[in-house]
Design a protein around this motif. Structure first.
Motif, PDB file in Angstrom:
ATOM      1  N   PHE A   1     -39.821   5.812 -14.737  1.00  0.00           N
ATOM      2  CA  PHE A   1     -39.517   4.503 -14.157  1.00  0.00           C
ATOM      3  C   PHE A   1     -38.149   4.534 -13.456  1.00  0.00           C
ATOM      4  CE2 PHE A   1     -37.705   0.191 -14.517  1.00  0.00           C
ATOM      5  CZ  PHE A   1     -38.662  -0.518 -13.804  1.00  0.00           C
ATOM      6  N   ILE A   2     -37.158   5.146 -14.128  1.00  0.00           N
ATOM      7  CA  ILE A   2     -35.836   5.304 -13.504  1.00  0.00           C
ATOM      8  C   ILE A   2     -35.947   6.185 -12.261  1.00  0.00           C
ATOM      9  CG2 ILE A   2     -33.507   6.254 -13.839  1.00  0.00           C
ATOM     10  CD1 ILE A   2     -33.837   5.570 -16.835  1.00  0.00           C
ATOM     11  N   ASN A   3     -36.786   7.215 -12.352  1.00  0.00           N
ATOM     12  CA  ASN A   3     -36.967   8.137 -11.223  1.00  0.00           C
ATOM     13  C   ASN A   3     -37.572   7.437 -10.011  1.00  0.00           C
ATOM     14  OD1 ASN A   3     -37.060  10.653  -9.861  1.00  0.00           O
ATOM     15  ND2 ASN A   3     -39.193  10.879 -10.438  1.00  0.00           N
ATOM     16  N   THR A   4     -38.537   6.542 -10.239  1.00  0.00           N
ATOM     17  CA  THR A   4     -39.154   5.820  -9.119  1.00  0.00           C
ATOM     18  C   THR A   4     -38.132   4.938  -8.412  1.00  0.00           C
ATOM     19  OG1 THR A   4     -39.870   4.053 -10.633  1.00  0.00           O
ATOM     20  CG2 THR A   4     -41.453   5.788 -10.142  1.00  0.00           C
ATOM     21  N   ILE A   5     -37.275   4.254  -9.193  1.00  0.00           N
ATOM     22  CA  ILE A   5     -36.222   3.427  -8.591  1.00  0.00           C
ATOM     23  C   ILE A   5     -35.287   4.294  -7.746  1.00  0.00           C
ATOM     24  CG2 ILE A   5     -34.240   1.932  -9.073  1.00  0.00           C
ATOM     25  CD1 ILE A   5     -35.692   1.052 -11.625  1.00  0.00           C
ATOM     26  N   TYR A   6     -34.943   5.449  -8.292  1.00  0.00           N
ATOM     27  CA  TYR A   6     -34.030   6.374  -7.607  1.00  0.00           C
ATOM     28  C   TYR A   6     -34.635   6.881  -6.295  1.00  0.00           C
ATOM     29  CZ  TYR A   6     -32.854  11.337  -6.817  1.00  0.00           C
ATOM     30  OH  TYR A   6     -32.586  12.547  -6.267  1.00  0.00           O
ATOM     31  N   ILE A   7     -35.892   7.361  -6.324  1.00  0.00           N
ATOM     32  CA  ILE A   7     -36.507   7.923  -5.120  1.00  0.00           C
ATOM     33  C   ILE A   7     -36.771   6.829  -4.081  1.00  0.00           C
ATOM     34  CG2 ILE A   7     -38.551   9.089  -4.210  1.00  0.00           C
ATOM     35  CD1 ILE A   7     -38.661  10.769  -6.662  1.00  0.00           C
ATOM     36  N   VAL A   8     -37.237   5.658  -4.522  1.00  0.00           N
ATOM     37  CA  VAL A   8     -37.462   4.557  -3.583  1.00  0.00           C
ATOM     38  C   VAL A   8     -36.141   4.159  -2.911  1.00  0.00           C
ATOM     39  CG1 VAL A   8     -38.052   2.097  -3.416  1.00  0.00           C
ATOM     40  CG2 VAL A   8     -39.531   3.646  -4.695  1.00  0.00           C
ATOM     41  N   PHE A   9     -35.076   4.092  -3.697  1.00  0.00           N
ATOM     42  CA  PHE A   9     -33.764   3.737  -3.147  1.00  0.00           C
ATOM     43  C   PHE A   9     -33.304   4.780  -2.125  1.00  0.00           C
ATOM     44  CE2 PHE A   9     -29.120   4.292  -3.380  1.00  0.00           C
ATOM     45  CZ  PHE A   9     -28.715   3.047  -2.919  1.00  0.00           C
ATOM     46  N   ILE A  10     -33.433   6.064  -2.473  1.00  0.00           N
ATOM     47  CA  ILE A  10     -33.001   7.135  -1.577  1.00  0.00           C
ATOM     48  C   ILE A  10     -33.812   7.128  -0.283  1.00  0.00           C
ATOM     49  CG2 ILE A  10     -32.930   9.654  -1.291  1.00  0.00           C
ATOM     50  CD1 ILE A  10     -30.693   8.612  -3.019  1.00  0.00           C
ATOM     51  N   CYS A  11     -35.125   6.892  -0.397  1.00  0.00           N
ATOM     52  CA  CYS A  11     -36.006   6.970   0.771  1.00  0.00           C
ATOM     53  C   CYS A  11     -35.925   5.740   1.672  1.00  0.00           C
ATOM     54  CB  CYS A  11     -37.454   7.190   0.324  1.00  0.00           C
ATOM     55  SG  CYS A  11     -37.744   8.809  -0.413  1.00  0.00           S
ATOM     56  N   LEU A  12     -35.621   4.575   1.097  1.00  0.00           N
ATOM     57  CA  LEU A  12     -35.627   3.344   1.892  1.00  0.00           C
ATOM     58  C   LEU A  12     -34.254   2.931   2.393  1.00  0.00           C
ATOM     59  CD1 LEU A  12     -38.212   1.038   0.078  1.00  0.00           C
ATOM     60  CD2 LEU A  12     -38.547   2.561   2.021  1.00  0.00           C
ATOM     61  N   LEU A  13     -33.191   3.366   1.726  1.00  0.00           N
ATOM     62  CA  LEU A  13     -31.845   2.991   2.185  1.00  0.00           C
ATOM     63  C   LEU A  13     -31.594   3.403   3.635  1.00  0.00           C
ATOM     64  CD1 LEU A  13     -29.057   1.797   1.565  1.00  0.00           C
ATOM     65  CD2 LEU A  13     -28.353   4.056   0.733  1.00  0.00           C
ATOM     66  N   PRO A  14     -31.933   4.637   4.032  1.00  0.00           N
ATOM     67  CA  PRO A  14     -31.732   5.002   5.436  1.00  0.00           C
ATOM     68  C   PRO A  14     -32.534   4.139   6.411  1.00  0.00           C
ATOM     69  CG  PRO A  14     -32.005   6.958   4.101  1.00  0.00           C
ATOM     70  CD  PRO A  14     -32.354   5.798   3.233  1.00  0.00           C
ATOM     71  N   GLU A  15     -33.724   3.665   5.973  1.00  0.00           N
ATOM     72  CA  GLU A  15     -34.522   2.802   6.853  1.00  0.00           C
ATOM     73  C   GLU A  15     -33.773   1.511   7.166  1.00  0.00           C
ATOM     74  OE1 GLU A  15     -37.168   3.902   8.182  1.00  0.00           O
ATOM     75  OE2 GLU A  15     -37.470   5.675   6.911  1.00  0.00           O
ATOM     76  N   PHE A  16     -33.138   0.938   6.139  1.00  0.00           N
ATOM     77  CA  PHE A  16     -32.345  -0.281   6.359  1.00  0.00           C
ATOM     78  C   PHE A  16     -31.085   0.030   7.173  1.00  0.00           C
ATOM     79  CE2 PHE A  16     -34.673  -1.407   2.408  1.00  0.00           C
ATOM     80  CZ  PHE A  16     -35.331  -2.533   2.896  1.00  0.00           C
ATOM     81  N   MET A  17     -30.526   1.231   6.957  1.00  0.00           N
ATOM     82  CA  MET A  17     -29.353   1.622   7.734  1.00  0.00           C
ATOM     83  C   MET A  17     -29.688   1.718   9.216  1.00  0.00           C
ATOM     84  SD  MET A  17     -27.570   4.533   5.351  1.00  0.00           S
ATOM     85  CE  MET A  17     -26.594   5.111   6.740  1.00  0.00           C
ATOM     86  N   ARG A  18     -30.856   2.263   9.527  1.00  0.00           N
ATOM     87  CA  ARG A  18     -31.272   2.401  10.924  1.00  0.00           C
ATOM     88  C   ARG A  18     -31.418   1.046  11.591  1.00  0.00           C
ATOM     89  NH1 ARG A  18     -33.931   7.069  12.560  1.00  0.00           N
ATOM     90  NH2 ARG A  18     -35.614   5.914  13.519  1.00  0.00           N
ATOM     91  N   LYS A  19     -31.846   0.055  10.821  1.00  0.00           N
ATOM     92  CA  LYS A  19     -32.021  -1.294  11.375  1.00  0.00           C
ATOM     93  C   LYS A  19     -30.692  -2.015  11.525  1.00  0.00           C
ATOM     94  CE  LYS A  19     -36.453  -1.850  12.049  1.00  0.00           C
ATOM     95  NZ  LYS A  19     -36.979  -2.238  13.380  1.00  0.00           N
ATOM     96  N   MET A  20     -29.830  -1.921  10.506  1.00  0.00           N
ATOM     97  CA  MET A  20     -28.592  -2.706  10.494  1.00  0.00           C
ATOM     98  C   MET A  20     -27.462  -2.037  11.274  1.00  0.00           C
ATOM     99  SD  MET A  20     -28.532  -4.204   6.583  1.00  0.00           S
ATOM    100  CE  MET A  20     -28.646  -2.611   5.805  1.00  0.00           C
ATOM    101  N   ILE A  21     -27.322  -0.709  11.138  1.00  0.00           N
ATOM    102  CA  ILE A  21     -26.202  -0.016  11.770  1.00  0.00           C
ATOM    103  C   ILE A  21     -26.621   0.661  13.080  1.00  0.00           C
ATOM    104  CG2 ILE A  21     -24.335   1.652  11.337  1.00  0.00           C
ATOM    105  CD1 ILE A  21     -24.756   1.359   8.417  1.00  0.00           C
ATOM    106  N   ASN A  22     -27.939   0.755  13.296  1.00  0.00           N
ATOM    107  CA  ASN A  22     -28.472   1.414  14.490  1.00  0.00           C
ATOM    108  C   ASN A  22     -28.031   2.878  14.554  1.00  0.00           C
ATOM    109  OD1 ASN A  22     -29.925   1.671  16.842  1.00  0.00           O
ATOM    110  ND2 ASN A  22     -28.253   0.963  18.157  1.00  0.00           N
ATOM    111  N   VAL A  23     -28.433   3.634  13.533  1.00  0.00           N
ATOM    112  CA  VAL A  23     -28.103   5.059  13.467  1.00  0.00           C
ATOM    113  C   VAL A  23     -28.754   5.775  14.654  1.00  0.00           C
ATOM    114  CG1 VAL A  23     -28.249   7.147  12.057  1.00  0.00           C
ATOM    115  CG2 VAL A  23     -28.009   4.917  10.962  1.00  0.00           C
ATOM    116  N   PRO A  24     -27.982   6.548  15.430  1.00  0.00           N
ATOM    117  CA  PRO A  24     -28.512   7.146  16.653  1.00  0.00           C
ATOM    118  C   PRO A  24     -29.311   8.434  16.446  1.00  0.00           C
ATOM    119  CG  PRO A  24     -26.204   7.677  16.437  1.00  0.00           C
ATOM    120  CD  PRO A  24     -26.545   6.786  15.265  1.00  0.00           C
ATOM    121  N   PHE A  25     -29.757   8.721  15.235  1.00  0.00           N
ATOM    122  CA  PHE A  25     -30.577   9.899  14.963  1.00  0.00           C
ATOM    123  C   PHE A  25     -31.516   9.559  13.826  1.00  0.00           C
ATOM    124  CE2 PHE A  25     -26.676  10.189  12.534  1.00  0.00           C
ATOM    125  CZ  PHE A  25     -27.108  10.475  11.259  1.00  0.00           C
ATOM    126  N   TYR A  26     -32.543  10.404  13.648  1.00  0.00           N
ATOM    127  CA  TYR A  26     -33.480  10.138  12.561  1.00  0.00           C
ATOM    128  C   TYR A  26     -32.820  10.492  11.238  1.00  0.00           C
ATOM    129  CZ  TYR A  26     -37.412  10.052   9.453  1.00  0.00           C
ATOM    130  OH  TYR A  26     -38.236   9.756   8.403  1.00  0.00           O
TER     131      TYR A  26
END
Length: 446
Positions: free
Chosen positions: A379-404
């Protein structure tokens, strides 16, 4: 005599490190072959015009697929399919082993069972890559603006394209197996890792260029750097973390005397027992419908088409994409952990060795106790992996990261590096033990 011993020790050290060097050189050589192959285009495709068209796909699923293939898709390479067919077949085979008891028994057969499952996976990989190659070769000429990229469309072009793509995937799997056997780390993971790393120089250059022309502010640039290093630190911390269950051993008599073994040790349980598998599998499953829809691109041109709805909403950053991606990560975390670790077998092995957990009865109670701990860790692992995988997605939207900047990519890179270092340390340690045994035999002979 001392000179002879020193010469023998020196020779042993040379052979010790030469074997590790061979593994490292083989790994580097294999990755060079992979990178060279990613620049070999499918005959009959204008790769220059294709790369210009795909540059407009910033932030889309196509960009994500291009990153996993190491830029092969951007160059219409024979490696454009990458190892995604192998990942898809692995998902299907593992689901079958979970559903059908006869397939589950194969896992219990040890090495022979593993070889059979691996063979079934490869056969299915060839079939899936064949279907995907046919779909891509048929759909590319029908895409808007893509027809001009193919010099001459005829039956021979389709045959050559399909054979090239399928052969490329088979070759990558073969290289991956060789890396696993003669190199360092898991070959398939290392290939994905090298594909992601190959995009790093261009990403750095593009980011610095965006900073220079002030499309990216200095504050956002610093935020990106801090977040990347923070995520790397978190990944390393979690990957190294363990839950240690104290195991006690009952005293045993032998010829009237107690054995002089330690009375306690511990059972280490990793928080991330599934590794990067959930992130890779989730990405592969999300990519699958996009691949299917691309075969029927004409339908997407209709704005009322359900294909258009799926295609647009399964792009990174979209709410439906985030929901499905999160659900798949959670599912594969629990599913793969259940496959990789069997609490019942662990409990039986402890019982056979005369070990027990303080305050827990051996057998079923021990199995349930370990299962509860594994559920909490997963359960802790799922929170960790979801956080790691989705945080960059929000960063791309909010900060407009110029690379994948994908969390899956970052997770794969860090975990593969940790595995490579761990395997290298294990090899060095095992060689040291062999050297010490040789020295002990030498002293005995003396």
């Amino acid at each position: 005599m001392d000179k002879k011993k020193s010469k023998l020790n020196f020779k042993n050290k040379i052979t010790n490190f030469s074997e590790i060097k061979k593994r490292i050189f083989f790994l580097i050589f294999s990755l060079i072959i992979f990178r060279l192959g990613s620049f070999i285009p499918i005959p009959g495709v204008d790769t220059g015009s294709l790369s210009k068209i795909l540059k407009d796909q910033h932030g889309s699923m196509i960009e994500m697929f291009n990153v996993f293939s190491g830029g092969s898709l951007n160059r219409a390479s024979i490696f454009s399919l990458g190892i995604m067919p192998y990942i898809s077949s692995s998902i299907i085979i593992q689901l079958l082993t979970f559903i059908y008891p006869s397939w589950k028994e194969l896992q219990k057969e040890g090495e022979s069972g593993r070889i059979k499952i691996n063979q079934y996976t490869k056969f299915l990989t060839v079939f899936i890559s064949f279907l995907q190659a046919i779909g891509i070769s048929l759909s590319v000429p029908n895409l808007p603006g893509m027809k001009s990229l193919i010099f001459h469309i005829d039956f021979y072009f389709y045959i050559i394209a399909v054979v090239s793509l399928v052969t490329g995937t088979i070759f990558l799997i073969w290289i991956g197996d060789l890396i696993t056997e003669y190199g360092l780390g898991n070959g398939i993971s290392v290939i994905i890792f090298s594909g992601i790393i190959s995009n790093l120089p261009s990403a750095i250059i593009n980011t610095l260029e965006e900073l220079r022309i002030k499309n990216l502010s200095l504050i956002n640039f610093l935020i990106i750097i801090i977040l990347i290093f923070s995520i790397i630190y978190l990944v390393v911390f979690i990957e190294r973390s363990q839950r240690k269950i104290i195991i006690n051993y009952s005293n045993r008599r032998h010829n009237g005397y107690f054995n002089s073994f330690k009375n306690s040790s511990y059972l280490p349980l990793k928080i991330n027992m599934s590794g990067v598998i959930p992130a890779i599998f989730a990405s592969s499953v999300v990519l699958f419908p996009i691949t299917l829809i691309s075969w029927f691109k004409e339908n997407i041109l209709d704005k009322n088409s359900w294909c258009n709805f799926i295609f647009l909403n399964l792009q990174p950053g979209q709410p439906i994409y985030i929901f499905i991606y999160t659900f798949l990560i959670i599912f594969f975390c629990f599913f793969y952990t259940n496959l990789a670790f069997n609490s019942r077998e662990t409990s039986d092995n402890l019982k056979k060795s005369g070990a027990f957990i303080q305050g827990v009865r051996p057998g079923e109670n021990t199995s349930n106790y370990i299962k509860k701990i594994m559920f909490k860790l997963t359960f802790i692992n799922t929170i960790y992996i979801v956080f790691i995988c989705l945080l960059p997605e929000f960063m791309r939207k909010m900060i407009n990261v110029p690379f994948y900047f994908g969390g899956t990519s970052l997770l794969i890179v860090v975990v593969v590096i940790i595995d490579l270092i761990s395997q290298l340390q294990t090899l060095l340690l095992s060689k040291q033990y062999k050297l010490s045994f040789k020295r002990a035999n030498l002293n005995l002979k003396k």
